[in-house]
Structure formats: C-alpha cells, structure tokens
Write a protein that holds these residues in place. Structure first.
Motif, PDB file in Angstrom:
ATOM      1  N   GLY A 185       0.823  -1.206   0.000  1.00 52.83           N
ATOM      2  CA  GLY A 185       0.000   0.000   0.000  1.00 52.83           C
ATOM      3  C   GLY A 185       0.855   1.253   0.000  1.00 52.83           C
ATOM      4  N   ALA A 186       0.253   2.332  -0.446  1.00 49.20           N
ATOM      5  CA  ALA A 186       0.985   3.589  -0.564  1.00 49.20           C
ATOM      6  C   ALA A 186       1.379   4.162   0.788  1.00 49.20           C
ATOM      7  CB  ALA A 186       0.133   4.605  -1.327  1.00 49.20           C
ATOM      8  N   MET A 187       0.533   3.997   1.804  1.00 47.20           N
ATOM      9  CA  MET A 187       0.809   4.608   3.096  1.00 47.20           C
ATOM     10  C   MET A 187       2.076   4.046   3.726  1.00 47.20           C
ATOM     11  SD  MET A 187      -2.887   5.216   4.959  1.00 47.20           S
ATOM     12  CE  MET A 187      -2.274   6.483   6.074  1.00 47.20           C
ATOM     13  N   ALA A 188       2.343   2.755   3.514  1.00 42.23           N
ATOM     14  CA  ALA A 188       3.550   2.153   4.077  1.00 42.23           C
ATOM     15  C   ALA A 188       4.797   2.780   3.467  1.00 42.23           C
ATOM     16  CB  ALA A 188       3.550   0.643   3.828  1.00 42.23           C
ATOM     17  N   VAL A 189       4.799   2.947   2.147  1.00 41.46           N
ATOM     18  CA  VAL A 189       5.953   3.518   1.448  1.00 41.46           C
ATOM     19  C   VAL A 189       6.102   5.008   1.772  1.00 41.46           C
ATOM     20  CG1 VAL A 189       6.981   3.975  -0.806  1.00 41.46           C
ATOM     21  CG2 VAL A 189       5.713   1.852  -0.425  1.00 41.46           C
ATOM     22  N   ILE A 190       5.026   5.750   1.625  1.00 37.93           N
ATOM     23  CA  ILE A 190       5.069   7.188   1.847  1.00 37.93           C
ATOM     24  C   ILE A 190       5.397   7.506   3.304  1.00 37.93           C
ATOM     25  CG2 ILE A 190       3.717   9.324   1.796  1.00 37.93           C
ATOM     26  CD1 ILE A 190       2.043   7.897  -0.455  1.00 37.93           C
ATOM     27  N   GLY A 191       4.756   6.778   4.207  1.00 38.05           N
ATOM     28  CA  GLY A 191       4.986   7.000   5.625  1.00 38.05           C
ATOM     29  C   GLY A 191       6.429   6.739   6.028  1.00 38.05           C
ATOM     30  N   ALA A 192       6.995   5.650   5.515  1.00 43.79           N
ATOM     31  CA  ALA A 192       8.383   5.304   5.829  1.00 43.79           C
ATOM     32  C   ALA A 192       9.347   6.343   5.250  1.00 43.79           C
ATOM     33  CB  ALA A 192       8.714   3.917   5.298  1.00 43.79           C
TER      34      ALA A 192
END
Length: 235
Positions: free
Chosen positions: A112-119
């Motif tokens: 998911g995008a949130m995992a990549v963006i958040g990290a």
C-alpha cells in the motif's frame, strides 16, 4: 527516532490482535461507521500533505507518469495475484489458521501507498504522522482479522516493521547523494504527490471510489525525475 513510526505500527497491530481475541463477532454497522471515520481522517491527512506543493505541475506530471508506468506494469493486478497465490500455497492439508492469518495480514499491512510514503516521511523528514495514522488503521484491521483468522495475524508485525524500517533507514541516506537545495524541493513535491495517493486511499475507504492506488505508486519515484527536468527548463 527514525524507526518510531514503524515500531508504533507494529505495536498497534499487536494490540489490535489481542483485543480481537476477545471478540467473536463485531456488528457490521460498527465496522462500517468506524471505517468511514478513519477514511475521513485519512483524506484530511492527504489533503494537508498535498497542499504543501510549490510546483503543482511537478505533482501533476508525476501522477500522470506514475499512472502510465503502474498501468503498464499492472502493479495492482500483480499484487492481487501474488496475494491469491500465497494464500493458495498456505492452505495445505493439516495446516492451522496461523499461517493464513500471518500471510493475509502481512499482505494487507505491507502492500500500500501509506507504508511507502509513511516510511519515506519518517526517514526524510522525521515526520511519523502518516505511519501513526496507518498504525491506527492497521490496529483496527488487525482486530477484525483476528476475529476470523485467529492469532496468526500478530506475526505480521515482523514483516511490517522490517519493511517500513528498511525504507526509513535508506531514506536517511538520500541526503548524502543529493544537493540540499534539490533534496528540499524533492521532499516537498514527494510529500504532496504522496498526499494525493493518501487521499485516494481515504476515498476508497469511504467506498466513494475504487482507485487503483498501487498503480499510482511509481509516481513517488518519478517525482524526482520530473523535478530535475522541470528545474532544468525553468532555470
């Protein structure tokens, strides 16, 4: 602390799992209303990030180029096929639900995008807001999954922390490779582009849209190339 967001994410999954063990069935209306509330909060977070852009053309071109690459590679379809394949492989004779719970939860929490963006946000800016928001969502999802898939959900904590932690740590080294001026501009436009993807996730949670967010993920990478070209021609 660079790994704070990843560790909080893992902790929320553990808490959600243990709470889920005390429930055999959650009324559908509760789940629906809570998910709607989470969806609204995710949209707000995404909009706040998106409004930080200083070069809207860069964001637009990044989304467009990312969408073309994502659709050409069929990222969403391949990720779904991967999940189906792994789940089929896990359903062997005599195997307990622990494996199924672990694999299913890992796919949901990691992809998911949130995992990549958040990290990336954690590593580049020391901002853990996206990952903490994701942690709350994952905690609730872990609770729901545990009521049907069992205790195996808790083991998904390991790949989640490793995945997000690795991205965050690698992101801290980017500043050693790029000029400070370009890096600051990249962070702003990457954050804005990622914010739009998070808005898409929120709209999907609200069931207003069915945006293939995974097919937009390449835009997080293309924003760097677009920014270089933009600055070259503008300057």
């Amino acid at each position: 602390m660079v790994l704070l967001g990843a560790l909080v994410n893992g902790l929320c999954i553990v808490i959600g799992t243990f709470i889920g063990l005390f429930f055999t069935k959650i009324p559908e209306r509760y789940k629906e209303t809570i998910m709607h509330g989470i969806g609204l909060a995710v949209v707000l977070i995404g909009l706040q990030m998106a409004f930080q852009t200083e070069k809207i053309v860069v964001v637009l071109l990044s989304i467009l180029s990312g969408a073309i690459i994502g659709e050409a590679l069929h990222l969403e379809k391949k990720l779904n096929l991967l999940g189906t394949w792994i789940e089929k492989k896990s359903n062997t004779k005599g195997e307990t639900s622990i494996s199924q719970g672990f694999i299913t939860a890992s796919l949901i929490f990691v992809i998911g995008a949130m995992a990549v963006i958040g990290a990336l946000d954690s590593g580049l800016r020391g901002d853990h807001e996206v990952l903490i928001t994701k942690s709350i969502i994952d905690g609730f999802v872990a609770l729901v999954l545990t009521t049907t898939l069992g205790f195996g959900v808790v083991f998904s904590t390991v790949p989640v922390v490793l995945y997000e932690g690795t991205i965050a740590l690698l992101a801290t080294q980017i500043e050693n490779w790029l000029p400070d001026t370009f890096l600051q501009g990249f962070i702003v436009e990457m954050t804005a582009t990622g914010g739009l993807l998070i808005v898409a996730i929120g709209l999907n949670l609200l069931k207003l849209t069915k945006i293939r967010v995974a097919n937009l993920l390449p835009s997080i990478i293309t924003v760097g190339f677009v920014l270089v070209i933009y600055d070259f021609f503008i300057k």
